[in-house]
Design a protein around this motif. Structure first.
Motif, PDB file in Angstrom:
ATOM      1  N   UNK A 181       0.842  -1.211   0.000  1.00 59.43           N
ATOM      2  CA  UNK A 181       0.000   0.000   0.000  1.00 59.43           C
ATOM      3  C   UNK A 181       0.870   1.251   0.000  1.00 59.43           C
ATOM      4  N   UNK A 182       1.936   1.232   0.778  1.00 60.54           N
ATOM      5  CA  UNK A 182       2.854   2.372   0.807  1.00 60.54           C
ATOM      6  C   UNK A 182       3.485   2.614  -0.557  1.00 60.54           C
ATOM      7  N   UNK A 183       3.817   1.525  -1.252  1.00 58.74           N
ATOM      8  CA  UNK A 183       4.399   1.642  -2.593  1.00 58.74           C
ATOM      9  C   UNK A 183       3.399   2.263  -3.567  1.00 58.74           C
ATOM     10  N   UNK A 184       2.133   1.873  -3.448  1.00 60.46           N
ATOM     11  CA  UNK A 184       1.085   2.480  -4.281  1.00 60.46           C
ATOM     12  C   UNK A 184       0.975   3.976  -3.998  1.00 60.46           C
ATOM     13  N   UNK A 185       1.090   4.370  -2.744  1.00 65.66           N
ATOM     14  CA  UNK A 185       1.032   5.787  -2.373  1.00 65.66           C
ATOM     15  C   UNK A 185       2.215   6.546  -2.962  1.00 65.66           C
ATOM     16  N   UNK A 186       3.408   5.928  -2.925  1.00 63.42           N
ATOM     17  CA  UNK A 186       4.599   6.553  -3.511  1.00 63.42           C
ATOM     18  C   UNK A 186       4.409   6.743  -5.014  1.00 63.42           C
ATOM     19  N   UNK A 187       3.861   5.731  -5.669  1.00 60.78           N
ATOM     20  CA  UNK A 187       3.609   5.826  -7.111  1.00 60.78           C
ATOM     21  C   UNK A 187       2.592   6.925  -7.417  1.00 60.78           C
ATOM     22  N   UNK A 188       1.564   7.031  -6.578  1.00 57.70           N
ATOM     23  CA  UNK A 188       0.554   8.088  -6.793  1.00 57.70           C
ATOM     24  C   UNK A 188       1.181   9.472  -6.645  1.00 57.70           C
ATOM     25  N   UNK A 189       2.072   9.614  -5.664  1.00 56.73           N
ATOM     26  CA  UNK A 189       2.742  10.895  -5.462  1.00 56.73           C
ATOM     27  C   UNK A 189       3.608  11.246  -6.663  1.00 56.73           C
ATOM     28  N   UNK A 190       4.272  10.228  -7.227  1.00 56.23           N
ATOM     29  CA  UNK A 190       5.096  10.460  -8.414  1.00 56.23           C
ATOM     30  C   UNK A 190       4.222  10.906  -9.595  1.00 56.23           C
TER      31      UNK A 190
END
Length: 251
Positions: A69-78
């Motif tokens: 989930x954290x990785x998905x959040x990082x991708x969304x921020x990018x």
């Protein structure tokens, strides 16, 4: 199961056996219970290790979901950063377009604006899709957290039960050691030595077994007539010539 065996497989003494043999069988019964308690005590740490492994696996699986989930959040921020950059490019090109006077420069900027706007549109779509993935992953994580909490509570209960059983087993084993010692004191020395020799040779109980159809009740192999007849006469310990167990005729 023969007439002189308990449901747990322990050999008990028929009432008409000679006293020495009857006492040996009582010793064996107490000794087998002691061995059972020792086995249970050895098993407890293994059970605890297995339970601790399951606890670690449950926590690791939940951590993996959280990291995903954290990785998905990082991708969304990018994606959001790239979207802001593309929007800034559109604004920059529009500002430049308002200041140019030549038609070819104006057309070139129009093309750049269209390309930047297409990128903005694509990034907006990608961001929406990413947010949907985050919502789905978040819902799955909440479900997994609830399930993990339930399973960890169950495992904690099992650990507590094993520890309680282990402690009780230690208490019972200490008491049973005294019972074995008392039972051994009632056995004549020659029979006690024969019993210990049978234990060292047979490796597993029973160490004193009845003769059934000329077969040893321990190894179930047919013994020689000499051994069978010697056991029939009684009066001294007789060993099976196959496995070394003390044998006797059940009466």
């Amino acid at each position: 199961m023969t007439a002189n065996q308990t449901p747990g497989g322990q050999v008990t003494a028929p009432p008409s056996l000679e006293p020495a043999l009857a006492n040996v069988l009582k010793l064996q019964e107490a000794d087998m219970l002691r061995q059972l308690l020792e086995t249970q005590l050895k098993q407890a740490p293994l059970e605890l290790v297995a339970l601790e492994k399951r606890v670690a696996e449950e926590k690791a699986a939940l951590d993996a979901r959280r990291k995903a989930l954290q990785e998905l959040e990082v991708q969304r921020k990018d994606i959001d950063n790239r979207l802001k950059s593309a929007e800034a490019q559109v604004l920059k090109f529009r500002t430049q377009q308002a200041e140019v006077r030549k038609n070819d420069e104006y057309q070139a900027l129009t093309h750049q604006i269209e390309s930047a706007e297409a990128e903005v549109s694509a990034l907006e779509t990608e961001e929406i899709q990413q947010m949907i993935k985050i919502d789905e992953a978040g819902a799955l994580l909440r479900t997994a957290e609830a399930e993990c909490k339930r399973r960890l509570a169950e495992l904690a209960g099992q650990v507590a039960h094993v520890r309680e059983t282990e402690a009780q087993c230690r208490t019972n084993l200490a008491a049973q050691a005294g019972t074995v010692e008392t039972a051994a004191e009632a056995v004549p020395a020659v029979w006690r030595r024969a019993y210990e020799t049978a234990k060292s040779r047979a490796k597993r109980p029973p160490y004193v077994a009845p003769i059934e159809d000329h077969r040893c009740g321990g190894c179930h192999l047919r013994m020689s007539n000499e051994v069978a007849e010697a056991a029939r006469h009684g009066g001294k310990p007789i060993a099976c010539d196959n496995c070394g167990r003390v044998v006797y005729w059940a009466v």
